[in-house]
Enzyme design. Structure first.
Site, short mmCIF file in Angstrom:
data_model
loop_
_atom_site.label_atom_id
_atom_site.label_comp_id
_atom_site.label_asym_id
_atom_site.label_seq_id
_atom_site.Cartn_x
_atom_site.Cartn_y
_atom_site.Cartn_z
CB SER A 100 -5.45 1.27 -2.49
OG SER A 100 -5.72 1.14 -1.13
CD GLU B 22 -2.69 1.49 0.25
OE1 GLU B 22 -2.55 2.52 -0.44
OE2 GLU B 22 -3.56 0.64 0.02
CG ASP C 247 -1.01 5.07 -0.95
OD1 ASP C 247 -1.79 4.72 -1.85
OD2 ASP C 247 -1.25 4.92 0.26
#
Length: 596
Positions: free
Chosen positions: A510, A299, A303
Site C-alpha cells: 500500500s 490507508e 496514500d
C-alpha cells in the site's frame, strides 16, 4: 505474431459473439448457469435471507461490440516503438468501441420486458450503453436469475452482504451479457482489504531525514524511517519541479469508509515537505461515498500524504467510493450492497477526462473473484489506459499466498494465490522492497502468475527467462503461462504517516503503489510540459525502452503457502518485477525525438 496470438486468446473471454435474430418461440425460462461457486466462499457464512421486497441495484454489463479494436488501439498508443505512441483516444472514441451491438440491446430489453420491467423508464445506462442499471425487488431478481440470495457474514470482519452462490440467464443471453452484479462476487467491503500494515507508533513528529532541497544521497536514517526526502533520494528524483500542474492530475482510489484527512496532511507536510504547507487535495464522492474528517483512514492518509508530497504542486484527487454499509436483515430501506469497486470504475470511465496517474491499494485473491467479473473489470482498466491513464495497483502483502492456499473449485489442492486486480494485464502492479544500498524484496511482497489471464506479449521474454531459471521448482503450484506480476517495485516499510495528529510507521505494498504513482506523475508532468501526451498504459514502455531506467532488485524471497516462495534474481521476478524506478534515467527515456 506473439501479440496477435495473445490477443486472440484473451478475446476468447472478451469478444462479443454474433447473434442470431431473436425468434418469437424462444423459451425465456430455459436458463443456463452463468456462474456458481462449489460452496460458500471461504470466510463467509449465511446468517439469513433478505426481505422479499428488498430493493437490489442490479448492474448488467453487456458484451462490447468492438473490444478487440480497443485492444489494438491500446497497444499501438502504448508502444514507444509505434508511430501512434501517445495518441490516446477520447472518451467518445472509447464509447464507440465498447458500445454493444443492436441485437445485444434488443435481446436485453426483450428479457426485461418479459419480466415486466420497462426498458425505457426503469433503466439507467452509461453513455456507451455497455452498462445498464436497474433497481428491483430481490424476489424478482431471484426469479429472473434462478438465484437464491442470502445474507452472508464474514467470520473475521463481521460485515454482512447480500449475495448468491449461483445465478443463471436464458441461454441466448449468455452471448450478450458479460456479468451481472451483485451476484456471486463476495470479495467486497472489508473483505476487499487494503494492503496496509501499521507497524508502530513513532515518538516524534519531526522528520530526522535531511531536507529535500539538499538531499544528494540516501542517509542511513532511511533504513528505519521513510519520508518523502528518502524516496526522492532512493529513486533519484531530488530537485524536480513540476511545470504542468494546470494539466496533470494524480488520482487515489479509496473505499471502505476510508477518508483522507486535510488537517493530517498539513501536519505531515509541515514535518516532511514544509514548502508544500497550505497545499491540499480535493475529494470526489462516488455512490454515497463520504468525507468524514473526524475519522481519518490509515490507508487513505498513507496514500494522500505520499502522493501529494511527492508530486506537489500537482493537483491530487481522492475518490471516496461508497458501497460498504452493512445490510441489516430487518431494515427495509434501500441499502447499497453493490460492489463499490465496480462503481468507481464506471464513475471514472464516465468522466470527460481521466487522471493521468491513478493508484489503488486494494485487492483480493484472484480465485475469490468470479472469472466473468474479473474479465469485465480488467477490460475497464484497458479503457482507462487507452485514454492516457497510468493505472497502478499494489501487489498484495501475502507473498505467494496467505492462509491455507487451497483452491476453491472443489479440488482443495494447494496452489499459490495470485492477487487481483494486480494480475490484470492492463494495470501496472507494484511490489515492495526494504533496505537501502541495496534494496531487497520485502518478505511479504505479493507476486506470482495469473490463473485467469494469459501472459501478455510485452513481458513474454522476461517472464519466460525467470521460469527457465526456476528449473521446475514449484511446478503445479502456479500457472507458468499466466500474466506475471508485479511489474515494478518500491520501498514498502516504515513509512511515516500522520493519523489523527499522531505519527505512525506504516508499511505494505500500500505504501509502494502511491510511491511509484508519485514518481510516474512527475514523469507525466515532464512529458506534458514538453508538449507530449502522458505515458498512459505503462507496461509496454517499462518492458522495452523503460527497462534501462529501472534498478534491478536481486535479493529476497516472498514465502507463503508453506513454501519459501519465489526468489528475486537478475532480470524480472515475481517479487519486484523489473525493479525500482530511477527517475533521472527515466526522464531521459520518456521523450522521443521522433514523436509527432
Amino acid at each position: 505474431m506473439a501479440r496477435l496470438l495473445w490477443t486472440v486468446a484473451l478475446l476468447g473471454a472478451f469478444r462479443s459473439a454474433v447473434s442470431k435474430p431473436l425468434g418469437l418461440d424462444k423459451r425465456w425460462e430455459e436458463l443456463k448457469v452463468k456462474h456458481e461457486w462449489v460452496d460458500v466462499p471461504k470466510g463467509w457464512v449465511q446468517v439469513g435471507r433478505p426481505p422479499t421486497d428488498y430493493p437490489l441495484k442490479m448492474n448488467i454489463g453487456l458484451k462490447q461490440e468492438r473490444f478487440d479494436e480497443l485492444l489494438e488501439h491500446l497497444y499501438e498508443v502504448s508502444d514507444p516503438e509505434h508511430h501512434r505512441y501517445g495518441s490516446h483516444l477520447s472518451k467518445e472514441e472509447v464509447d464507440e468501441l465498447v458500445a454493444p451491438n443492436s441485437m445485444t440491446v434488443e435481446s436485453l430489453e426483450a428479457w426485461l420486458t418479459y419480466h415486466d420491467i420497462d426498458p425505457v423508464s426503469s433503466l439507467a445506462r452509461t453513455d456507451a450503453g455497455d452498462w445498464v442499471t436497474v433497481t428491483i425487488p430481490i424476489c424478482k431478481v431471484e426469479k429472473m436469475l434462478d438465484a437464491k440470495y442470502g445474507v452472508y457474514k464474514h467470520v473475521d470482519t463481521h460485515e454482512t452482504i447480500v449475495r448468491t452462490i449461483s445465478y443463471s440467464l436464458p441461454s441466448f443471453l449468455h452471448e450478450h451479457v458479460s456479468v451481472i452484479a451483485p451476484t456471486t462476487y463476495f470479495g467486497t467491503m472489508q473483505a476487499m482489504k487494503s494492503h496496509v500494515l501499521i507497524e508502530e507508533l513513532v515518538d516524534d513528529q519531526v522528520s530526522t531525514s535531511e531536507t529535500v532541497s539538499t538531499q544528494t544521497d540516501v542517509p542511513d536514517s532511511c533504513l528505519r524511517d521513510i519520508t518523502p526526502a528518502c524516496l526522492f533520494a532512493l529513486y533519484n528524483a531530488v530537485g524536480y519541479k513540476p511545470a504542468a500542474t494546470d494539466r496533470n492530475v494524480l488520482g487515489v482510489a479509496g473505499y471502505l469508509d476510508q477518508f483522507a484527512n486535510y488537517a493530517d496532511l498539513q501536519t505531515f507536510l509541515t514535518a516532511n515537505r514544509p514548502e508544500a504547507v497550505g497545499f491540499n487535495f480535493t475529494t470526489e464522492k462516488i455512490n454515497g461515498g463520504g468525507d468524514d474528517q473526524s475519522i481519518p483512514g490509515v490507508e487513505a492518509n498513507l496514500d494522500i500524504q505520499y502522493t501529494v508530497s511527492l508530486s506537489w504542486p500537482t493537483p491530487n484527487v481522492y475518490f471516496s467510493t461508497g458501497g460498504s454499509p452493512p445490510f441489516i436483515p430487518d431494515d427495509f430501506t434501500p441499502t447499497n450492497t453493490n460492489e463499490p469497486y465496480l462503481d468507481w470504475l464506471k464513475y471514472v470511465s464516465s468522466k470527460p477526462k481521466v487522471p493521468q496517474t491513478i493508484t489503488t491499494s486494494y485487492g483480493d485473491d484472484e480465485q475469490t473473484v468470479p472469472r466473468d467479473y474479473a474479465i469485465v473489470v480488467c477490460a475497464l482498466f484497458a479503457q482507462l489506459g487507452v485514454r492516457g491513464s497510468s493505472v497502478l495497483f499494489s501487489s498484495g502483502d501475502s507473498g505467494v499466498g496467505g492462509g491455507d492456499c487451497l483452491t476453491n473449485d472443489g479440488r482443495n489442492v494447494t496452489q499459490f494465490q495470485p492477487a487481483f486486480p494486480a494480475s490484470c494485464p492492463f494495470v501496472t502492479a507494484v511490489g515492495g522492497t526494504t533496505g537501502i544500498k541495496p534494496e531487497t524484496a520485502i518478505f511479504f511482497t505479493g507476486g506470482g502468475f495469473s490463473n485467469y489471464f494469459p501472459r501478455p506479449p510485452y513481458q513474454n521474454d522476461d517472464v519466460a527467462d525467470y521460469i527457465d531459471k526456476l528449473d521446475g521448482a514449484y511446478d503445479g503450484l502456479y500457472n507458468a503461462k499466466g500474466r506475471g506480476f508485479p511489474d515494478v517495485a518500491a520501498r514498502g516499510d516504515r513509512f511515516r504517516v500522520v493519523i489523527s495528529g499522531k505519527t505512525y510507521h506504516v508499511g505494505g505494498t500500500s505504501a509502494s503503489s502511491p510511491t511509484v504513482a508519485g514518481l510516474i506523475s512527475l514523469l507525466n508532468d515532464y512529458r506534458i510540459s514538453h508538449g507530449r501526451p502522458p505515458l498512459g498504459f505503462l507496461n509496454p514502455f517499462l518492458y522495452s525502452k523503460g527497462a534501462a531506467g529501472l534498478v534491478d532488485i536481486v535479493g529476497g524471497t516472498n514465502p507463503g503457502c508453506g513454501t519459501q516462495g519465489f526468489n528475486a534474481t537478475a532480470g524480472w521476478d515475481p517479487l519486484t518485477g523489473l525493479g525500482t524506478l530511477d527517475f533521472g534515467k527515466l526522464q531521459s527515456l520518456v521523450l522521443y525525438e521522433d514523436e509527432d
